[in-house]
Design a protein around this motif. Structure first.
Motif, PDB file in Angstrom:
ATOM      1  N   GLU A 319       1.147  -0.911   0.480  1.00 47.70           N
ATOM      2  CA  GLU A 319      -0.073  -0.067   0.277  1.00 47.70           C
ATOM      3  C   GLU A 319       1.019   1.328   0.221  1.00 47.70           C
ATOM      4  O   GLU A 319       2.139   1.376   0.317  1.00 47.70           O
ATOM      5  CB  GLU A 319      -1.030  -0.161   1.419  1.00 47.70           C
ATOM      6  CG  GLU A 319      -1.938  -1.749   1.411  1.00 47.70           C
ATOM      7  CD  GLU A 319      -2.670  -1.730   0.758  1.00 47.70           C
ATOM      8  OE1 GLU A 319      -2.647  -0.365  -0.482  1.00 47.70           O
ATOM      9  OE2 GLU A 319      -3.012  -2.772   0.262  1.00 47.70           O
ATOM     10  N   GLU A 321      -0.516   4.631   0.795  1.00 45.61           N
ATOM     11  CA  GLU A 321      -1.759   5.253   1.296  1.00 45.61           C
ATOM     12  C   GLU A 321      -2.522   4.762   2.267  1.00 45.61           C
ATOM     13  O   GLU A 321      -3.461   3.329   1.464  1.00 45.61           O
ATOM     14  CB  GLU A 321      -2.507   6.611   0.606  1.00 45.61           C
ATOM     15  CG  GLU A 321      -2.697   5.993  -0.792  1.00 45.61           C
ATOM     16  CD  GLU A 321      -4.474   5.486  -0.973  1.00 45.61           C
ATOM     17  OE1 GLU A 321      -4.861   6.590  -0.263  1.00 45.61           O
ATOM     18  OE2 GLU A 321      -5.502   5.208  -1.128  1.00 45.61           O
ATOM     19  N   GLN A 322      -3.148   5.026   3.577  1.00 42.73           N
ATOM     20  CA  GLN A 322      -4.297   4.389   4.243  1.00 42.73           C
ATOM     21  C   GLN A 322      -3.824   3.230   4.557  1.00 42.73           C
ATOM     22  O   GLN A 322      -5.008   1.737   3.905  1.00 42.73           O
ATOM     23  CB  GLN A 322      -5.882   4.913   3.981  1.00 42.73           C
ATOM     24  CG  GLN A 322      -6.783   6.154   3.637  1.00 42.73           C
ATOM     25  CD  GLN A 322      -7.835   6.026   3.649  1.00 42.73           C
ATOM     26  OE1 GLN A 322      -8.592   5.291   4.132  1.00 42.73           O
ATOM     27  NE2 GLN A 322      -7.734   6.765   2.243  1.00 42.73           N
ATOM     28  N   GLU A 324      -3.194   0.461   6.482  1.00 41.95           N
ATOM     29  CA  GLU A 324      -3.940  -0.331   7.033  1.00 41.95           C
ATOM     30  C   GLU A 324      -5.459  -0.610   7.131  1.00 41.95           C
ATOM     31  O   GLU A 324      -6.113  -1.515   6.979  1.00 41.95           O
ATOM     32  CB  GLU A 324      -3.753   0.167   8.763  1.00 41.95           C
ATOM     33  CG  GLU A 324      -3.105  -0.861   9.248  1.00 41.95           C
ATOM     34  CD  GLU A 324      -3.343  -0.551  11.183  1.00 41.95           C
ATOM     35  OE1 GLU A 324      -2.117   0.290  11.359  1.00 41.95           O
ATOM     36  OE2 GLU A 324      -4.109  -1.121  11.500  1.00 41.95           O
ATOM     37  N   VAL A 325      -6.196   0.535   6.662  1.00 45.81           N
ATOM     38  CA  VAL A 325      -7.583   0.680   6.157  1.00 45.81           C
ATOM     39  C   VAL A 325      -7.723  -0.635   4.890  1.00 45.81           C
ATOM     40  O   VAL A 325      -8.204  -1.639   4.533  1.00 45.81           O
ATOM     41  CB  VAL A 325      -8.190   2.044   5.758  1.00 45.81           C
ATOM     42  CG1 VAL A 325      -9.955   1.611   5.329  1.00 45.81           C
ATOM     43  CG2 VAL A 325      -7.436   2.903   6.798  1.00 45.81           C
ATOM     44  N   HIS A 326      -6.970  -0.552   4.301  1.00 53.19           N
ATOM     45  CA  HIS A 326      -6.956  -1.422   2.516  1.00 53.19           C
ATOM     46  C   HIS A 326      -6.352  -2.657   2.930  1.00 53.19           C
ATOM     47  O   HIS A 326      -7.297  -3.552   2.207  1.00 53.19           O
ATOM     48  CB  HIS A 326      -5.976  -0.685   1.650  1.00 53.19           C
ATOM     49  CG  HIS A 326      -6.214   0.126   1.224  1.00 53.19           C
ATOM     50  ND1 HIS A 326      -7.429   0.597   0.213  1.00 53.19           N
ATOM     51  CD2 HIS A 326      -5.535   1.670   0.788  1.00 53.19           C
ATOM     52  CE1 HIS A 326      -7.444   1.839   0.143  1.00 53.19           C
ATOM     53  NE2 HIS A 326      -6.691   2.650   0.533  1.00 53.19           N
ATOM     54  N   GLU A 329      -9.451  -4.862   4.753  1.00 54.68           N
ATOM     55  CA  GLU A 329      -9.617  -4.520   3.930  1.00 54.68           C
ATOM     56  C   GLU A 329     -10.139  -5.939   2.860  1.00 54.68           C
ATOM     57  O   GLU A 329     -10.874  -6.735   2.407  1.00 54.68           O
ATOM     58  CB  GLU A 329     -10.554  -3.380   2.509  1.00 54.68           C
ATOM     59  CG  GLU A 329     -11.328  -3.464   2.436  1.00 54.68           C
ATOM     60  CD  GLU A 329     -11.362  -4.481   0.513  1.00 54.68           C
ATOM     61  OE1 GLU A 329     -11.896  -5.316   0.158  1.00 54.68           O
ATOM     62  OE2 GLU A 329     -10.219  -4.115  -0.082  1.00 54.68           O
ATOM     63  N   ASP A 343       4.137  -1.228   4.007  1.00 56.71           N
ATOM     64  CA  ASP A 343       3.880   0.466   3.766  1.00 56.71           C
ATOM     65  C   ASP A 343       5.049   0.708   2.343  1.00 56.71           C
ATOM     66  O   ASP A 343       5.786   1.044   3.092  1.00 56.71           O
ATOM     67  CB  ASP A 343       3.296   1.169   4.941  1.00 56.71           C
ATOM     68  CG  ASP A 343       3.107   2.143   4.878  1.00 56.71           C
ATOM     69  OD1 ASP A 343       3.432   2.975   3.591  1.00 56.71           O
ATOM     70  OD2 ASP A 343       2.550   3.010   5.549  1.00 56.71           O
TER      71      ASP A 343
END
Ligand code: CTP
Length: 397
Positions: A319, A321-322, A324-326, A329, A343
């Motif tokens: 990832e 950006e964002q 952990e959120v991605h 998901e 990251d």
């Protein structure tokens, strides 16, 4: 007893710190130095740290000892040679026993960890690489040198890793064969999606992380299938290589073998799209401007998630950006047990780097941030987290 072999390289001074770390871990440490090592650091330094005389002389026998090298070889729980010079590696690979350390090495049957340290040109010389391959075949665990400033003033690969990292690597090696009886499938590297016979779309993956995972699994006793896209890396000895090029080929290779596996670790960087048509002949530059039509590739991991059954599935997420959120998901959508989040904005993490810094997220949503470490060490840390999950299923040993 930990037997620490020290050979005559400039990094020998760092071996003192390594000895101290072993002592701090409450290990008994016996240092064996080559004559060359004594030119860089004195036996007294090691004696002071370990409380035992550092041994150099091959022919001197003390009271109560029978045959010194046999006694030492028998008492060693592990032999760690750090730094290991090209000279000592060559002798070990060839079975030459001309000093106490090389003699003990030949007589020992315990795990052996070698930490090569030398100038980059020397390290990359085919003679050294062939010796390392041979030593791997003989069962030695080789810790890859780090990249950075070398004593000769240039920068490159060949630096001895920091003592903390070596100590962690040794711990990982001694964890034992806790994956015996486990059939694992690992994917690694990029995929290539052809545009025409000459060109392709791909990504920056080098395969280092996936190959490190495959090697760690072999070291820990698993049966390993390594499905890999094109990389410059040799398949780890003991793993079954399956070489593919495109995402579709990887899909077929993985789905075919999935049934017989207990564990799948998907470290490959699969291309999400491929050119809608791969031209049969080389495309000519006849247009001043042109459009490339892409179509989606199958998501291999998502498909495995649907067919999962009792198997353990581990995915990676890259990832920018964002993060952990991605990653969370993806873990849900692909029905994973763990996801390892890279990251790409962190320096020293991700593609082509020898090190990586990741966050591991489990099904319960707990996230664990690991420090920056060499990929081969990280591979063991990931396996430490996967092992208890396997025990909960029928697949585990
Ligand atoms: N993966 C896969 N098949 C694909 C794409 C990804 O099996 N076609 C796997 C990768 O091997 C990795 C995980 O899915 O273990 C996540 O890959 P990543 O590229 O981070 O995610 P994508 O699902 O491709 O999502 P996005 O590109 O939108 O970030």
């Amino acid at each position: 007893m930990y037997l620490l072999g020290v050979t005559g390289g400039i990094a020998a001074y760092k071996a003192a710190e390594l000895a101290r770390l072993f002592v701090r871990d409450e290990k008994e440490v016996q240092v064996v130095m080559t004559p060359g090592a004594t030119r860089f650091i004195t036996p007294l330094t090691f004696q002071t740290i370990t409380g035992r005389p550092a041994l150099v002389d091959q022919f001197w026998v003390s009271e109560g000892e029978k045959v010194r090298h046999i006694d030492l070889a028998g008492a060693a729980e592990v032999i760690v040679v750090a730094p290991a010079t090209a000279n000592t590696l060559g002798k070990m690979a060839a079975g030459i026993a001309d000093n106490l350390l090389t003699t003990v090495y030949l007589a020992a049957r315990c795990p052996v960890v070698l930490v090569p340290s030398m100038n980059e040109q020397m390290y990359l010389h085919p003679a050294v690489q062939e010796n390392l391959a041979r030593l791997r075949k003989h069962g030695c665990q080789i810790m890859e040198p780090a990249s950075g400033e070398l004593a000769c003033g240039v920068s490159g690969k060949g630096r001895m890793p920091e003592p903390q990292q070596i100590a962690a690597f040794v711990r990982a090696v001694l964890t034992g064969k806790d994956y015996q009886g486990v059939r694992a499938l690992v994917t690694a590297g990029p995929t290539r999606e052809p545009l025409d016979p000459v060109r392709f779309i791909s990504n920056r993956s080098t395969g280092l992380m996936g190959y490190a995972v495959a090697r760690a699994l072999v070291e820990r006793g698993a049966e390993v299938i390594l499905v890999s896209g094109p990389t410059a890396l040799p398949c780890p000895a003991g793993a079954e290589p399956v070489v593919v090029e495109t995402a579709e080929q990887m899909y077929t290779a993985v789905v075919e073998r999935f049934e017989e596996c207990d564990l799948v670790i998907k470290a490959a960087a699969v291309a999400d799209y491929r050119p809608a048509v791969a031209a049969e002949q080389k495309l000519k530059k006849e247009f001043s401007r042109t459009m490339l039509e892409l179509q989606p590739n199958p998501d291999i991991l998502e498909e495995l998630g649907r067919r999962k059954g009792e198997r353990i599935l581990v995915g990676f997420a890259m990832e920018t950006e964002q993060a952990e959120v991605h990653a969370r998901e993806k873990l849900q959508r692909k029905n994973l047990d763990l996801i390892v989040l890279n990251d790409l904005t962190v320096p020293g993490a991700g593609f082509a780097s020898l090190t990586n810094q990741v966050c591991i997220i489990n099904r319960e949503g707990q996230a664990e941030n690991l420090p920056m470490m060499p990929k081969e060490l990280l591979a063991h840390r990931i396996l430490d987290r996967v092992r208890p999950l396997l025990s909960a299923h029928s697949g585990g040993a």
